[in-house]
Design an enzyme around this catalytic site. Sequence first.
Site, PDB file in Angstrom:
ATOM      1  N   ASP A 151       1.943  -2.996   4.423  1.00 35.03           N
ATOM      2  CA  ASP A 151       3.241  -2.540   3.908  1.00 35.03           C
ATOM      3  C   ASP A 151       4.348  -2.936   4.884  1.00 35.03           C
ATOM      4  O   ASP A 151       4.091  -3.095   6.082  1.00 35.03           O
ATOM      5  CB  ASP A 151       3.268  -1.035   3.666  1.00 35.03           C
ATOM      6  CG  ASP A 151       4.299  -0.661   2.599  1.00 35.03           C
ATOM      7  OD1 ASP A 151       3.933  -0.644   1.406  1.00 35.03           O
ATOM      8  OD2 ASP A 151       5.470  -0.417   2.947  1.00 35.03           O
ATOM      9  N   ALA A 175       0.801  -1.239   0.000  1.00 36.85           N
ATOM     10  CA  ALA A 175       0.000   0.000   0.000  1.00 36.85           C
ATOM     11  C   ALA A 175       0.829   1.282   0.000  1.00 36.85           C
ATOM     12  O   ALA A 175       0.406   2.302  -0.528  1.00 36.85           O
ATOM     13  CB  ALA A 175      -0.940  -0.010   1.203  1.00 36.85           C
ATOM     14  N   GLY A 194      -0.451   5.000   0.222  1.00 39.08           N
ATOM     15  CA  GLY A 194      -1.883   4.768   0.027  1.00 39.08           C
ATOM     16  C   GLY A 194      -2.597   5.471  -1.107  1.00 39.08           C
ATOM     17  O   GLY A 194      -3.819   5.588  -1.074  1.00 39.08           O
ATOM     18  N   LYS A 199      -3.379   4.439  -4.103  1.00 38.01           N
ATOM     19  CA  LYS A 199      -4.380   3.542  -4.708  1.00 38.01           C
ATOM     20  C   LYS A 199      -5.373   3.035  -3.652  1.00 38.01           C
ATOM     21  O   LYS A 199      -6.538   2.804  -3.962  1.00 38.01           O
ATOM     22  CB  LYS A 199      -3.682   2.389  -5.429  1.00 38.01           C
ATOM     23  CG  LYS A 199      -2.827   2.890  -6.600  1.00 38.01           C
ATOM     24  CD  LYS A 199      -2.086   1.785  -7.301  1.00 38.01           C
ATOM     25  CE  LYS A 199      -1.141   2.345  -8.354  1.00 38.01           C
ATOM     26  NZ  LYS A 199       0.037   2.998  -7.774  1.00 38.01           N
ATOM     27  N   CYS A 231       4.700   0.200 -12.119  1.00 41.64           N
ATOM     28  CA  CYS A 231       4.871   1.420 -12.916  1.00 41.64           C
ATOM     29  C   CYS A 231       6.136   1.274 -13.768  1.00 41.64           C
ATOM     30  O   CYS A 231       6.967   2.156 -13.860  1.00 41.64           O
ATOM     31  CB  CYS A 231       4.914   2.672 -12.037  1.00 41.64           C
ATOM     32  SG  CYS A 231       6.142   2.625 -10.727  1.00 41.64           S
TER      33      CYS A 231
END
Length: 403
Positions: A256, A233, A236, A238, A354
């Site tokens: 996390d 996460a 946060g 998303k 990403c």
Amino acid sequence: MRLHRNLCFAVIDGLTLIFNEGKYADKVIQQLLKRDKRWGSRDRGFVAETTYDIVRWKRLYSEIAEVKEPYSREDLWRVFAVWATLRGIKLPDWKYFENTPSRKIKGRFDELSKIRKFKESIPDWMDELGVKELGEAAWTKEIAALNEQADVVLRVNTLKTTKEKLQAELFDLEIDTEFIKDHPNALRLKERANVFTSDAFKNGHFEVQDASSQLVAEFLNVEPGMRVVDTCAGAGGKTLHIASLMENKGQIIALDIYANKLNELKRRAKRNGAHNIEPRHIDSTKVIKKLYDKADRVLIDAPCSGLGVLRRNPDAKWKLEPAFLDKIKITQQEILQQYSRIVKPGGQMVYATCSILPSENQNQVKTFLASEAGKDFTFVKENKVLASKTGFDGFYMALLQKK
């Protein structure tokens, strides 16, 4: 444009920290902008954008200026002179700019612009890797797109407002925005502005989040009332989007390995009015094992090379090492193997990065599906987002269903 001594000094100081001491560009710039309370938004904009610009084109400018790391202050002034000359900015008669060979700079620029690794200012190994993974033509387009300045995109927090209301609220502050096709909660700023000082931000009406990143939570097919686990996460971004899609109903467990990031998530969740998020620090494997077969939806926003977000993190080009990439791919597969066990039968999982590299993306999914842990899953769909095609960050996401 007239160059002001104190602003140029700030840029040189920032570059010293980024290039010679390996500090992160965004953190350095945050500090620089607090240096002088008298600076207006234009001054701060100059410092931030010039620093980022020189970081982005470090290899090209250094080659033209004929300087190498570690840079002395004189070297950095020479690099700065290259930046200014190529932008047509008149150099003041300061001692740092004595004997700047303007014509030679332009000639060298034309010469080096014919070679991709100099033109796009990237390390040799990265150029070779890009060609190997994406092919010559696709990589040439992609790395050019990743060197453009990123747009500022907001994600509307639908727990508190609507896209239309937020657009009107920002318009009253003389911040002009536009909708983005196929991104239901996104607003793009027509011109860069500091949105963080606005009441709209302080009241949790939006988060700054790139359009590509906003696709991930939607890909997860969440519904109000579900139990959702966001396994990596971080702070946060998303997670908060998932909370708004779930209308604050159901449960989101945000995991996390970094407790400080989860503390930041708590602060953001409070501002966003997101009440269904439960942060849990992964301090042992027990935390994961307790959740086996318990979640309707699992998001694995995996750690990665970050090659898809170079537009907003240009210093990553100089920090990234091939050895890190080899290591992170092992971690990605381990995470997939372990965290996939959290999905309950009939549930769904999204693996996202990403990155634009197939070796971090579709190849990882293939490896997982061929493994013992992956045999219970079927591949539903994937989305490969390239900056050269969308104008936004490079991203990858795959949706898998547990039988």
